[in-house]
Design a protein around this motif. Structure first.
Motif, PDB file in Angstrom:
ATOM      1  N   ARG A 128       0.871  -1.045   0.029  1.00 39.90           N
ATOM      2  CA  ARG A 128       0.126  -0.087  -0.016  1.00 39.90           C
ATOM      3  C   ARG A 128       0.838   1.367   0.219  1.00 39.90           C
ATOM      4  O   ARG A 128       1.931   1.327   0.396  1.00 39.90           O
ATOM      5  CB  ARG A 128      -0.993  -0.030   1.169  1.00 39.90           C
ATOM      6  N   GLY A 129       0.364   2.167  -0.703  1.00 38.90           N
ATOM      7  CA  GLY A 129       1.064   3.568  -1.015  1.00 38.90           C
ATOM      8  C   GLY A 129       1.636   4.199   0.410  1.00 38.90           C
ATOM      9  O   GLY A 129       2.625   5.075   0.249  1.00 38.90           O
ATOM     10  N   GLU A 130       0.726   4.144   1.450  1.00 39.60           N
ATOM     11  CA  GLU A 130       1.379   4.816   2.623  1.00 39.60           C
ATOM     12  C   GLU A 130       2.389   4.190   3.385  1.00 39.60           C
ATOM     13  O   GLU A 130       3.064   4.702   4.116  1.00 39.60           O
ATOM     14  CB  GLU A 130       0.081   4.981   3.420  1.00 39.60           C
ATOM     15  N   PHE A 131       2.652   2.872   3.006  1.00 39.54           N
ATOM     16  CA  PHE A 131       3.764   2.114   3.727  1.00 39.54           C
ATOM     17  C   PHE A 131       5.076   2.194   3.256  1.00 39.54           C
ATOM     18  O   PHE A 131       5.696   1.475   2.413  1.00 39.54           O
ATOM     19  CB  PHE A 131       3.427   0.564   3.682  1.00 39.54           C
ATOM     20  N   LYS A 132       5.600   3.717   3.325  1.00 38.37           N
ATOM     21  CA  LYS A 132       6.777   3.609   3.100  1.00 38.37           C
ATOM     22  C   LYS A 132       7.986   2.980   3.815  1.00 38.37           C
ATOM     23  O   LYS A 132       8.949   2.415   3.107  1.00 38.37           O
ATOM     24  CB  LYS A 132       7.199   5.459   3.219  1.00 38.37           C
ATOM     25  N   GLU A 133       7.923   2.857   5.007  1.00 37.62           N
ATOM     26  CA  GLU A 133       9.174   2.328   5.731  1.00 37.62           C
ATOM     27  C   GLU A 133       9.047   0.786   5.437  1.00 37.62           C
ATOM     28  O   GLU A 133      10.083   0.154   5.089  1.00 37.62           O
ATOM     29  CB  GLU A 133       8.686   2.485   7.391  1.00 37.62           C
ATOM     30  N   GLY A 143       0.994   1.262  -4.000  1.00 37.39           N
ATOM     31  CA  GLY A 143      -0.280   1.738  -4.261  1.00 37.39           C
ATOM     32  C   GLY A 143      -0.336   3.116  -4.107  1.00 37.39           C
ATOM     33  O   GLY A 143       0.742   3.719  -3.988  1.00 37.39           O
ATOM     34  N   ALA A 144      -1.488   3.796  -4.007  1.00 34.23           N
ATOM     35  CA  ALA A 144      -1.741   5.236  -3.924  1.00 34.23           C
ATOM     36  C   ALA A 144      -2.832   5.466  -3.159  1.00 34.23           C
ATOM     37  O   ALA A 144      -3.425   6.658  -3.364  1.00 34.23           O
ATOM     38  CB  ALA A 144      -1.737   5.799  -5.597  1.00 34.23           C
ATOM     39  N   VAL A 178       2.162   4.247 -14.043  1.00 30.11           N
ATOM     40  CA  VAL A 178       1.510   5.555 -14.155  1.00 30.11           C
ATOM     41  C   VAL A 178       1.261   6.236 -12.434  1.00 30.11           C
ATOM     42  O   VAL A 178       1.503   7.275 -12.221  1.00 30.11           O
ATOM     43  CB  VAL A 178       0.030   5.538 -14.673  1.00 30.11           C
ATOM     44  N   MET A 179       1.119   5.253 -11.645  1.00 34.23           N
ATOM     45  CA  MET A 179       1.127   5.707 -10.388  1.00 34.23           C
ATOM     46  C   MET A 179       1.977   6.245  -9.698  1.00 34.23           C
ATOM     47  O   MET A 179       2.037   7.316  -8.971  1.00 34.23           O
ATOM     48  CB  MET A 179       0.502   4.400  -9.475  1.00 34.23           C
ATOM     49  N   GLU A 180       3.260   5.824  -9.870  1.00 35.21           N
ATOM     50  CA  GLU A 180       4.563   6.389  -9.563  1.00 35.21           C
ATOM     51  C   GLU A 180       4.857   7.717 -10.495  1.00 35.21           C
ATOM     52  O   GLU A 180       5.357   8.562  -9.672  1.00 35.21           O
ATOM     53  CB  GLU A 180       5.672   5.372  -9.744  1.00 35.21           C
ATOM     54  N   GLU A 183      -6.266   8.023  -3.588  1.00 33.16           N
ATOM     55  CA  GLU A 183      -6.487   8.952  -2.420  1.00 33.16           C
ATOM     56  C   GLU A 183      -5.304   9.889  -2.395  1.00 33.16           C
ATOM     57  O   GLU A 183      -5.171  10.995  -1.672  1.00 33.16           O
ATOM     58  CB  GLU A 183      -6.834   8.618  -1.038  1.00 33.16           C
ATOM     59  N   ASN A 184      -4.059   9.303  -2.864  1.00 34.77           N
ATOM     60  CA  ASN A 184      -3.000   9.941  -2.474  1.00 34.77           C
ATOM     61  C   ASN A 184      -2.454  11.212  -3.357  1.00 34.77           C
ATOM     62  O   ASN A 184      -1.298  11.732  -3.490  1.00 34.77           O
ATOM     63  CB  ASN A 184      -1.721   9.154  -2.354  1.00 34.77           C
ATOM     64  N   TYR A 185      -3.339  11.398  -4.342  1.00 33.79           N
ATOM     65  CA  TYR A 185      -3.196  12.632  -5.332  1.00 33.79           C
ATOM     66  C   TYR A 185      -3.775  13.809  -4.778  1.00 33.79           C
ATOM     67  O   TYR A 185      -5.040  13.899  -4.523  1.00 33.79           O
ATOM     68  CB  TYR A 185      -3.405  12.248  -6.856  1.00 33.79           C
TER      69      TYR A 185
END
Lengths: 430, 153
Positions: free
Chosen positions: A124-129, A165-166, B26-28, B68-70
């Motif tokens: 998942r995009g928030e899981f940077k660490e 993810g994002a 695309v997401m990155e 959601e992250n954009y």
């Protein structure tokens, strides 16, 4: 405790290759490269182990792996689902942070069994660490020559990549996840065809949860029977339980399946001091809520929790004490699904909005007597009428909250305020 | 807009996927373009990503608006994404969010820090928790929030 996915967690630098190797890591993968295993033997061990999908669905992993047309020509894929995001669920994050090599080895083994030479781990995009930990582990594995083309001259190849993810809960649904890897909106696909036949980029694909993959190396090194014997009938092995909410010491615990709930609660320090247990959501926010009395008599395995009226799900145990207003708790859960519905199916897109708005007006003091029946009617129209399970997941908590805590809803509608919050503030109750 | 440095990173992502499947990056690409553009995506970013990945503009716009992250309008230097769902709620997230918002107002930090209530961030054992830009902060209380916010100045 901590025998499989959390094997390294209490050691120094748990996430490093050195620690993983010290604990027998990559032994099975090396044996596979040396030709000591067949895919059939591995599938048999997994079937014996009783390992069931740890992402929440509980489908037997050995059986799933056997569905892949491994001898079919052309590219095939293995995909790991690390898109963790259901309220209460936070175990895969810790596997990625503290034992990433187990995920890598599990996926490589999966690639061998299913004839796939490429794998993706969707994080998942928030899981940077966790992402950087996994990337670092991947680099170490490549450096050691355990991944790549024609590994150690074995003629076998396995390339593994992470995909980020994002921000979309729905991407934890396996076909939405595939759409997302393909660079599209994460909207679930119709099944059939199942991913084992038409998956990522249209090729046969097997998707497993992080914990499922991370369990595989230990199962093969100790034997399927060893794992099965750790647990109970129909629920083999150990499982990670995330115990959160109103407990003294919230944490992830890797314990044998079948452990009594009350023992697990004790491990988490019990409910907050001066409070008593009121309710438990045993498997993540989409599983039905249980009353304290029922929960205290159940054991943490698929059959017992089902018998109690809920589901083991991802093992995400949300504990609520007697200070909890169940109307507000359900409203918050309803908000989650309203926010996360992908919008593809009308019953879910519209229904989750209806559920949230009705509950919101109740907690705003504007509820009507007919709202209870309206809630039940809306949830009934969502269940079974959507492409993926998110619709059911949004609907199921509603019925269970109303069944067990109906008086709180009735009171809120009649008086425009929470009976529990009135009690909490020490007012007299009429 | 996409910087040359970002293009190099996007190329690394493209290399992860089968030939011809550059759309998978695309997401990155959008995340990088968002950083290059100062924290949010505008029409030019979406067009640049579409052009670079040989996608239609609408396909990129769909992705940019689905996840959601954009961001689609300018943002503060720091975005506090505060989880308000069940495990965090049970541990007092609502009061802490109110506290944080009041603090930002009182200290006139609105241009530096913005707060967004978000759904589960998958760190429920550390509830209540939030994410500030890339980093997670767990087991929060008022004192910790004070420390974190003063560190942001």
């Amino acid at each position: 405790m901590n025998e499989v996915c959390f094997k390294t967690i209490d050691q120094d630098n748990p996430h490093t290759l050195a620690t993983y190797k010290k604990n027998g890591g990559y032994q099975i993968w090396r044996e596979i490269l040396a030709g000591k295993w067949t895919p059939e033997k591995i599938i048999d061990e997994l079937k014996t182990s009783g390992l069931r999908g740890r992402g929440g669905a509980g489908f037997p992993t050995g059986l799933k792996w056997s569905f892949m047309p491994r001898n079919q020509a052309g590219q095939k894929f293995v995909v790991c689902n690390s898109d963790e995001g259901e309220p209460g669920t936070c175990k895969d994050r810790d596997i990625l942070r503290f034992n990433p090599h187990a995920v890598i080895e599990g996926m490589a083994i999966g690639g061998f069994v299913m004839g796939a030479t490429v794998g993706y781990n969707y994080i998942r995009g928030e899981f940077k660490e966790p992402f950087y930990r996994f990337e670092a582990a991947l680099a170490q594995a490549y450096e050691l020559g355990l991944l790549g083309k024609n590994i150690h001259g074995s003629g076998m190849s396995f390339d593994l990549y992470s995909h980020l993810g994002a921000g979309a809960y729905i991407c934890g649904e396996e076909t939405a996840l595939l759409e997302s890897i393909e660079g599209k909106k994460g909207q679930p696909r119709f099944k059939p065809p199942f991913p084992a036949n038409v998956g990522l980029f249209g090729k046969p694909t097997t998707i497993n949860n992080t914990e499922s993959f991370a369990s595989v190396p230990s199962i093969l090194s100790h034997g399927g029977q060893w794992f099965a014997d750790l647990g109970v009938k129909n629920s083999g092995g150990v499982k990670l339980f995330s115990v959160t909410g109103h407990v003294q010491k919230p944490a992830n615990f890797e314990v044998p399946m079948g452990i009594p709930f009350k023992d697990l609660l004790k491990m988490a320090g019990g409910v907050r001091s001066g409070r008593t247990l009121k309710a438990v959501i045993p498997g993540g926010s989409s599983t039905p809520v249980l009353t304290a009395e029922v929960a205290m008599n159940m054991t943490m395995d698929y059959d017992s929790i089902e018998h109690a009226g809920s589901m083991l799900g991802a093992g995400s145990v949300i504990v609520m004490d007697d200070s909890t207003c169940m109307v507000k708790a359900l409203t918050r859960l309803a908000h989650f699904y309203y926010d996360e519905s992908c919008g593809q199916c009308t019953p879910c897109r519209e229904g989750t909005g209806w559920l949230y708005r009705i509950l919101k007006r109740i907690i705003d003091g504007n509820g009507k007597a007919a709202d209870i029946d309206l809630l039940l009617s809306v949830q009934d129209k969502i269940i079974g009428n959507t492409i993926c399970a998110l619709g059911d997941a949004a609907a199921m908590p509603v019925e269970s909250f109303l069944r067990h805590f109906r008086d709180e809803f009735d009171h809120y509608i009649k008086h425009g305020k929470s009976i529990i919050e009135v009690k909490n503030s020490g007012e007299n109750i009429k | 807009m996409i910087s040359e440095k970002s293009k190099q990173t996007i190329d690394k992502w493209i290399a992860k996927y089968p030939k011809g499947q550059q759309q998978s990056a695309v997401m990155e690409a959008l995340k990088l373009s968002q950083i290059d553009n100062g924290g949010y995506l505008d029409k030019k970013c979406i067009e640049a990503v579409a052009d670079y990945l040989d996608m239609s503009v609408i396909s990129v716009a769909e992705v940019a608006t689905f996840y959601e992250n954009y961001n689609h309008k300018p943002v503060a230097k720091y975005t506090v994404r505060f989880c308000h769902n069940i495990s965090c709620m049970l541990n007092g997230a609502d009061n802490l969010i109110d506290y944080l918002e009041a603090k930002i107002n009182a200290e006139k930090l609105g241009e530096l820090v913005q707060v967004k209530k978000v759904e589960c961030l998958g760190a429920c054992v550390g509830a209540p928790m939030c994410q500030i830009n890339d980093d997670y902060f767990e087991n929060l209380n008022e004192q910790k929030i004070n420390e974190i916010i003063s560190g942001l100045k």
